[in-house]
Design an enzyme around this catalytic site. Structure first.
Site, PDB file in Angstrom:
ATOM      1  N   TYR A  57      40.982  67.838  -9.722  1.00  0.00           N
ATOM      2  CA  TYR A  57      41.207  67.176 -11.006  1.00  0.00           C
ATOM      3  C   TYR A  57      40.335  67.825 -12.082  1.00  0.00           C
ATOM      4  CZ  TYR A  57      43.725  63.465  -8.507  1.00  0.00           C
ATOM      5  OH  TYR A  57      44.614  62.758  -7.750  1.00  0.00           O
ATOM      6  N   HIS A 124      44.759  65.407   0.991  1.00  0.00           N
ATOM      7  CA  HIS A 124      45.538  65.255  -0.239  1.00  0.00           C
ATOM      8  C   HIS A 124      47.036  65.445  -0.034  1.00  0.00           C
ATOM      9  CE1 HIS A 124      45.029  65.704  -4.888  1.00  0.00           C
ATOM     10  NE2 HIS A 124      46.111  65.016  -4.573  1.00  0.00           N
ATOM     11  N   GLY A 213      54.281  57.349 -14.675  1.00  0.00           N
ATOM     12  CA  GLY A 213      53.864  58.182 -15.786  1.00  0.00           C
ATOM     13  C   GLY A 213      53.981  57.521 -17.141  1.00  0.00           C
ATOM     14  N   GLY A 214      53.980  56.191 -17.148  1.00  0.00           N
ATOM     15  CA  GLY A 214      54.095  55.446 -18.398  1.00  0.00           C
ATOM     16  C   GLY A 214      55.501  54.997 -18.715  1.00  0.00           C
TER      17      GLY A 214
END
Length: 338
Positions: A57, A124, A213-214
Site C-alpha cells: 500500500y 494477500h 468503491g463508493g
C-alpha cells in the site's frame, strides 16, 4: 463501538476495520501523513482498534504512517498487514507466497511499522505455485518466533483454504482466523463457496470494497465521477438497480446509503467485520454511522432479491424441491439449519 472475537481466537477487535490503502503519498488519490493521522485519531476516538494495511500500500508508506501513529500505545491497536505482493521488480523471489518472500516481507513490514510483532498477517493473494504445507509451516514458524500473533488469508480459492486449515489442525500448526475477500451487494460471488467454507471453519469474514468503491453510496448516480472507469460493472444496469434500492431504504429509515450497504454485509449470518477505507475525514464519520443501524428482515429481503446471483452447481441444485424431498423426506422446513 462493539467488539468481536476474530475467528476461533480470543482476539477482540472493533466491529469496523479501518482500511488504510490510501494512507501515504505516491498516488493521485492517496493522502499525506497529517490527513491520515486525522482519520486514525477519529477512528481511535470512536473506539476503533482494528487497522488494515499491506506491504504494497502506497509503496510501504501506509505501514510507516501506521507505525508512527501506534507508537504512542502499541498494544491498544490490532494491526493487520499482508505479504505476497512484490516490493521490487529486480528479485524473482520478492513476490509470491513462498517462504523466502514471506520471511523477507514480514521483516520489512516490521521495520516500517516500527514494531516487534504483527497482530494479524494475511497471505494477500494465492499464487497457485507454492505448496500449501510450505505456506502453513512458514506462517506457524512466524507465530512461534513471536513476529506474528494470528494469521489470515485473502483472495484465495475456498478449496485451498479448507486444505490449509485442515492440514494445520492435523499438524498442530496455527490456523487461519480471518478471510478477506471482495464482498458487497454488487459482488456476491463469495456466497457460492467462500462464505460457507468460512462459516464451517469459524473464520471471520472481512470484506474489502464493501461499498463497491463508493458505488453503493449513490455518489456516481448523483454525478460524482470519482475514480470509476467508463464501462465498469459497478455502473451497469444491475448495479444501478441495486444502488437505487439501497438509496430507497436509506431514505425510508433516515440514514446514509453507505450505512445500509455496510450493515447488509454485517447481517448475513456469519461473523463479519467490513473493512471500510477512508481518505477523507467525512468518509470515516459517515461510515461510523453504521454502528447505530439495523436492517429489518423485510429490508434485507428487498436487498437480497435485487442483488441475487445464480449460485451455480451445486448451490442451485440443492434448492430444487425434488432434491430437498429426497434429502429430507419432506421435513426440510421443519429441521433446524446450521
Amino acid at each position: 463501538m462493539q467488539y468481536k472475537l476474530l475467528g476461533r481466537s480470543g482476539l477482540k477487535v472493533s466491529e469496523l476495520c479501518l482500511g488504510t490503502m490510501g494512507f501515504g503519498p505516491g498516488q493521485a488519490w492517496s493522502i499525506d501523513k497529517a490527513a491520515s493521522f486525522a482519520i486514525l485519531e477519529k477512528f481511535a476516538e470512536a473506539g476503533g482498534n482494528f487497522l488494515d494495511t499491506a506491504n504494497r500500500y502506497t509503496n510501504g508508506e501506509s505501514e510507516k504512517i501506521i507505525g508512527e501513529f501506534i507508537a504512542r500505545d502499541r498494544d491498544q491497536f490490532v494491526v493487520a498487514t499482508k505479504y505476497s505482493l512484490y516490493d521490487n521488480t529486480t528479485n524473482v523471489n520478492a513476490s509470491g507466497n513462498n517462504r523466502k518472500n514471506m520471511m523477507r516481507s514480514v521483516d520489512a513490514s516490521l521495520k516500517r511499522l516500527n514494531t516487534d510483532f504483527i497482530d494479524l498477517l494475511y497471505l494477500h493473494i494465492w499464487d497457485s505455485l507454492t505448496p500449501v504445507d510450505e505456506v502453513m509451516r512458514g506462517l506457524d514458524d512466524l507465530v512461534r518466533m513471536g513476529k506474528v500473533n494470528y494469521i489470515g488469508i485473502s483472495d484465495t480459492p475456498a478449496w485451498v483454504i479448507a486444505q490449509a486449515n485442515t492440514m494445520a489442525e492435523l499438524m498442530g500448526w496455527s490456523k487461519f482466523v480471518g478471510l478477506q475477500v471482495e464482498y458487497s451487494l454488487l459482488q456476491r460471488a463469495p456466497e457460492r463457496e467462500l462464505l460457507p467454507m468460512a462459516k464451517n471453519f469459524g473464520l471471520t469474514l472481512l470484506p474489502w470494497a464493501p461499498l463497491a468503491g463508493g458505488a453503493l453510496t449513490g455518489k456516481y448516480l448523483k454525478g460524482d465521477p470519482g475514480r470509476i472507469k467508463e464501462g465498469s460493472k459497478r455502473l451497469n444496469e444491475r448495479s444501478v438497480a441495486i444502488t437505487q434500492e439501497v438509496m430507497a431504504i436509506a431514505e425510508e429509515i433516515g440514514v446514509e446509503p453507505a450505512h445500509v450497504a455496510l450493515r447488509w454485509t454485517m447481517q448475513q449470518g456469519i461473523s463479519c467485520i467490513p473493512i471500510a477505507g477512508a481518505t477523507k475525514l467525512h468518509q470515516l464519520e459517515q461510515n461510523l454511522g453504521v454502528l447505530n443501524v439495523q436492517l429489518s428482515p423485510e429490508q434485507l429481503g428487498r436487498l437480497d432479491k435485487v442483488s441475487a446471483i445464480d449460485m451455480g452447481f451445486p448451490g442451485e441444485f440443492f434448492k430444487e424441491d425434488g432434491v430437498r424431498l429426497a434429502n429430507f423426506g419432506g421435513f426440510y422446513d421443519r429441521v433446524e439449519k446450521r
